[in-house]
Scaffold this motif. Structure first.
Motif, PDB file in Angstrom:
ATOM      1  N   LEU A 331       0.829  -1.200   0.000  1.00  0.00           N
ATOM      2  CA  LEU A 331       0.000   0.000   0.000  1.00  0.00           C
ATOM      3  C   LEU A 331       0.864   1.251   0.000  1.00  0.00           C
ATOM      4  O   LEU A 331       1.988   1.249   0.493  1.00  0.00           O
ATOM      5  CB  LEU A 331      -0.880   0.040   1.256  1.00  0.00           C
ATOM      6  CG  LEU A 331      -1.632  -1.218   1.664  1.00  0.00           C
ATOM      7  CD1 LEU A 331      -2.187  -1.049   3.065  1.00  0.00           C
ATOM      8  CD2 LEU A 331      -2.741  -1.508   0.672  1.00  0.00           C
ATOM      9  N   ALA A 332       0.302   2.332  -0.529  1.00  0.00           N
ATOM     10  CA  ALA A 332       0.864   3.670  -0.344  1.00  0.00           C
ATOM     11  C   ALA A 332      -0.021   4.394   0.654  1.00  0.00           C
ATOM     12  O   ALA A 332      -1.250   4.291   0.603  1.00  0.00           O
ATOM     13  CB  ALA A 332       0.908   4.422  -1.673  1.00  0.00           C
ATOM     14  N   ALA A 333       0.584   5.136   1.579  1.00  0.00           N
ATOM     15  CA  ALA A 333      -0.197   5.756   2.651  1.00  0.00           C
ATOM     16  C   ALA A 333       0.483   7.016   3.162  1.00  0.00           C
ATOM     17  O   ALA A 333       1.697   7.196   3.023  1.00  0.00           O
ATOM     18  CB  ALA A 333      -0.389   4.770   3.803  1.00  0.00           C
ATOM     19  N   HIS A 334      -0.331   7.904   3.746  1.00  0.00           N
ATOM     20  CA  HIS A 334       0.168   9.038   4.519  1.00  0.00           C
ATOM     21  C   HIS A 334       0.305   8.603   5.978  1.00  0.00           C
ATOM     22  O   HIS A 334      -0.543   7.862   6.487  1.00  0.00           O
ATOM     23  CB  HIS A 334      -0.800  10.218   4.440  1.00  0.00           C
ATOM     24  CG  HIS A 334      -0.669  11.044   3.199  1.00  0.00           C
ATOM     25  ND1 HIS A 334      -1.052  10.589   1.962  1.00  0.00           N
ATOM     26  CD2 HIS A 334      -0.189  12.308   3.017  1.00  0.00           C
ATOM     27  CE1 HIS A 334      -0.819  11.543   1.062  1.00  0.00           C
ATOM     28  NE2 HIS A 334      -0.304  12.591   1.674  1.00  0.00           N
ATOM     29  N   LEU A 335       1.340   9.082   6.639  1.00  0.00           N
ATOM     30  CA  LEU A 335       1.552   8.797   8.053  1.00  0.00           C
ATOM     31  C   LEU A 335       1.694  10.097   8.836  1.00  0.00           C
ATOM     32  O   LEU A 335       2.366  11.026   8.393  1.00  0.00           O
ATOM     33  CB  LEU A 335       2.821   7.974   8.273  1.00  0.00           C
ATOM     34  CG  LEU A 335       2.844   6.509   7.839  1.00  0.00           C
ATOM     35  CD1 LEU A 335       4.201   5.899   8.170  1.00  0.00           C
ATOM     36  CD2 LEU A 335       1.731   5.718   8.504  1.00  0.00           C
ATOM     37  N   CYS A 390       4.525   7.130   2.430  1.00  0.00           N
ATOM     38  CA  CYS A 390       5.380   5.947   2.409  1.00  0.00           C
ATOM     39  C   CYS A 390       4.715   4.795   1.671  1.00  0.00           C
ATOM     40  O   CYS A 390       3.526   4.828   1.373  1.00  0.00           O
ATOM     41  CB  CYS A 390       5.719   5.512   3.835  1.00  0.00           C
ATOM     42  SG  CYS A 390       4.286   4.839   4.721  1.00  0.00           S
ATOM     43  N   ASN A 391       5.522   3.782   1.378  1.00  0.00           N
ATOM     44  CA  ASN A 391       5.020   2.496   0.888  1.00  0.00           C
ATOM     45  C   ASN A 391       5.082   1.495   2.032  1.00  0.00           C
ATOM     46  O   ASN A 391       6.054   1.476   2.796  1.00  0.00           O
ATOM     47  CB  ASN A 391       5.860   1.986  -0.279  1.00  0.00           C
ATOM     48  CG  ASN A 391       5.714   2.840  -1.517  1.00  0.00           C
ATOM     49  OD1 ASN A 391       4.795   3.647  -1.619  1.00  0.00           O
ATOM     50  ND2 ASN A 391       6.621   2.671  -2.462  1.00  0.00           N
ATOM     51  N   LEU A 392       4.062   0.661   2.137  1.00  0.00           N
ATOM     52  CA  LEU A 392       3.976  -0.336   3.205  1.00  0.00           C
ATOM     53  C   LEU A 392       3.865  -1.730   2.608  1.00  0.00           C
ATOM     54  O   LEU A 392       3.128  -1.940   1.632  1.00  0.00           O
ATOM     55  CB  LEU A 392       2.757  -0.076   4.085  1.00  0.00           C
ATOM     56  CG  LEU A 392       2.802   1.127   5.019  1.00  0.00           C
ATOM     57  CD1 LEU A 392       1.402   1.530   5.419  1.00  0.00           C
ATOM     58  CD2 LEU A 392       3.619   0.796   6.268  1.00  0.00           C
ATOM     59  N   SER A 393       4.580  -2.663   3.196  1.00  0.00           N
ATOM     60  CA  SER A 393       4.449  -4.077   2.841  1.00  0.00           C
ATOM     61  C   SER A 393       3.862  -4.816   4.037  1.00  0.00           C
ATOM     62  O   SER A 393       4.366  -4.694   5.157  1.00  0.00           O
ATOM     63  CB  SER A 393       5.816  -4.670   2.479  1.00  0.00           C
ATOM     64  OG  SER A 393       5.710  -6.055   2.239  1.00  0.00           O
TER      65      SER A 393
END
Length: 630
Positions: A331-335, A390-393
């Motif tokens: 996923l791509a996400a804001h943190l 960021c990208n999340l795995s």
């Protein structure tokens, strides 16, 4: 019945008129000491929502804790003793009140940077942001940060309340300058409406009624504006989503799935799909607080029973087959980073989403957002209150929607797996389909078959300890003896790996985490080849050693702690590194200016003292032989 007191003899509010318009959920935000609590306290007071006993307590507390010498309305909301003593809001204070025109749920959130996480909590359930600015100070970093977070969390309506106008002599130019500055800043944010209102919360100017002190202002006062603004809540017409919170099975005859409908509606007989598994069935029964019902919609807490015995678990999402949520593990996400411990890409965190939990790793930090200019800044980490993309795995696939489409199924939190601290709030942007298109390739020869050929089980021997502790020396002796016994081995040593595979990495915390992540992946591949892998690394952080343990799994990880005191390592200093680190020539050196987290429960703990490296190696070999025997 106690009489409600207020500043004017206006008619008492009733719920009958308020019920004709949707309730408004809003939060107050802005920098510390901008007057958020005072403003809400004033609203309650002027609308006759303070009881006699509360008013008497307020008068007493104002003398003890007040900041103005007069009635301090902020104390109506600052309920914690720590808040009253410091004169700031720490916790999120929720208040419920109604006027004749509307009912309200207000979240009074902290302004101090240390409590940005609380502001994000309040924003996640609000329809409108009431952003306060001190007229004397103008826009501050925290003002901008709160505006960005409100935008990220999906708030489309914002009121810019320029407070403390009495302290700038109700200066129209001062107000207009602040309004213009904010509109320029917010031009690239996604707010649908921005209304600027000059107020004095302390004296009530433009709070419930227009103020004669600011005759130049032609717009509405704050409360009339909040009573009239329309905020669309079209969730009932959105695709059906119900994250499963509870599996209810009181007996063998009943199996229900409890949760709150996030979006859309569902009726008895409707077809539903369980994500991420994809199983389908039909709704057999809907049970609400009042018993059985035919249908349920957004915000209804219900239990569903299904016609078929399909697999459903906590954290799954029930949808309708023709309007599915997305399913992915990248996923791509804001943190919004909420911890004093920095974000470390490559470290395994725990993501909580839709009442479920899944291991998550930040594989790439794309950029950090500059809160003053909204520009994208290259970054390797995020610090407290930073906002980044960021990208999340993830360790497995989850069901979700983009946050802009569904605030319930598109939001998550990250938790430190070691301390259980909530370290970030996240908003999913989209699935990374390129990563999602990669599938694990089936290999015909199995690990068990390779082990049979080798004549022993695979294993990872992980030697950890300070620089100079003797890790490499002992690991070399262990491999030599295992090789002589016919064991198929290989060694991954810290220096050798950094000369080749990881030569692009330095020694900062993010680089150390990535160093161990890569080594762990290589070690896993080597165990799949059937080898006993000896890894000799300082590996200063428990989280990364735990990550490698979980990566290889199956009892194939043996942590060997070479427990040599720092003083002994400094005295040895075989490479002269401690001397250089203590002289300031080397930065981020473990034991000098970077911490080492010793293992708490290693399988083997080697304490040299009067024991030779050869005898310590014998201890390891004896343990290994027992572990790898077929």
């Amino acid at each position: 019945m106690e009489k409600r007191l207020g500043a004017t003899p206006a008619a008492q509010p009733t719920l009958l008129d308020a019920e004709t318009r949707l309730p408004l959920r809003f939060l107050t935000c802005g920098s510390v000491d901008d007057g958020k609590s005072t403003l809400i306290g004033r609203l309650l007071y002027e609308n006759h929502l303070v009881f006699d006993d509360h008013l008497a307590a307020l008068e007493r507390d104002s003398k003890k804790h007040g900041t103005t010498g007069a009635m301090d309305f902020a104390l109506l909301l600052d309920g914690l003793e720590a808040e009253r003593e410091q004169g700031i809001t720490i916790d999120v204070g929720y208040r419920y009140f109604s006027t004749r025109r509307r009912s309200f749920v207000v979240a009074d959130t902290p302004g101090h940077e240390q409590y940005t996480r609380n502001m994000a909590t309040g924003a996640s359930n609000a329809d409108l942001a009431l952003l306060l600015v001190d007229a004397r100070k103008g826009l501050l970093d925290q003002t901008r940060r709160h505006a960005i977070i409100a935008d990220m969390l999906g708030l489309r309506h914002l009121v810019l309340a320029v407070n403390k106008m009495d302290l700038v002599a109700f200066d129209e130019e001062k107000f207009k300058r602040i309004e213009d500055d904010f509109r320029t800043f917010a031009a690239n944010l996604g707010f649908g409406t921005i209304r600027a209102i000059p107020v004095s919360a302390r004296h009530g100017d433009n709070v419930s009624a227009s103020s004669a002190s600011m005759a130049w202002y032609r717009g509405p006062a704050l409360l009339p504006y909040l009573e009239e603004i329309e905020v669309d809540d079209d969730r009932v017409n959105q695709p059906f989503r119900m994250p499963v919170q509870l599996i209810s099975r009181p007996d063998m005859e009943f199996r229900g799935f409890g949760g709150t409908v996030a979006n859309g509606s569902i009726r008895v007989g409707d077809e539903v799909m369980v994500l991420p598994s994809g199983g389908t069935s039909r709704v057999k029964q809907i049970l609400g607080p009042g018993g059985e019902c035919e249908a349920a919609g957004a915000d209804d807490a219900v239990t569903l029973t299904l016609s078929d015995e399909i697999d459903v678990a906590r954290g799954d999402v029930l949808v309708q087959p023709h309007q599915r949520a997305q399913v992915a593990d990248h996923l791509a996400a804001h943190l919004v980073w909420m911890s004093e411990e920095k974000l470390l890409p490559g470290r395994s965190y725990l993501m909580k989403i839709n009442h479920g939990a899944v291991a998550a790793t930040v594989t790439a930090l794309k950029h950090r957002i500059d809160i003053n200019t909204l520009s994208k800044i290259a970054a390797k980490t995020l610090s407290l209150n930073d906002i980044g993309v960021c990208n999340l795995s993830l360790s497995r696939k989850i069901a979700f929607d983009a946050y802009r489409e569904n605030r319930d199924t598109g939001s998550f939190i990250l938790i430190d797996r070691y301390t259980n601290e909530t370290i970030a709030a996240g908003m999913i942007d989209f699935a990374l389909w390129r990563a999602g298109n990669i599938r694990h390739q089936h290999i015909a020869v199995t690990g068990a078959e390779r082990s049979q050929l080798m004549g022993h089980k695979p294993l990872v021997l992980w030697f950890t300890g300070l620089s100079g502790a003797g890790k490499s020396t002992i690991a070399n002796l262990v491999e030599t003896r295992l090789h002589a016994l016919g064991v198929h081995t290989t060694t991954l040593d810290g220096d050798n790996v950094r000369l080749a595979l990881n030569r692009d990495l330095g020694f900062t915390e993010p680089d150390r985490v990535e160093n161990i992540r890569r080594v762990g992946e290589v070690a896993k591949l080597m165990t799949e080849a059937g080898l006993v892998v000896l890894c000799s690394f300082i590996s200063p952080f428990r989280a990364e050693r735990r990550m490698v343990r979980e990566l290889v799994a199956g009892g194939m990880f043996i942590e060997v702690f070479v427990d040599t005191p720092l003083e002994t390592c400094i005295a040895r200093d075989p490479k002269g590194l401690y001397r250089r680190a203590m002289a300031g020539e080397i930065r981020n050196f473990t034991g000098v200016d970077q911490a080492y987290e010793p293992p708490e429960h290693p399988e083997l703990r080697l304490v040299a003292r009067d024991t030779s490296p050869q005898d310590l190696a014998d201890q390891v070999v004896a343990h290994v032989i027992k572990q790898i025997a077929l």
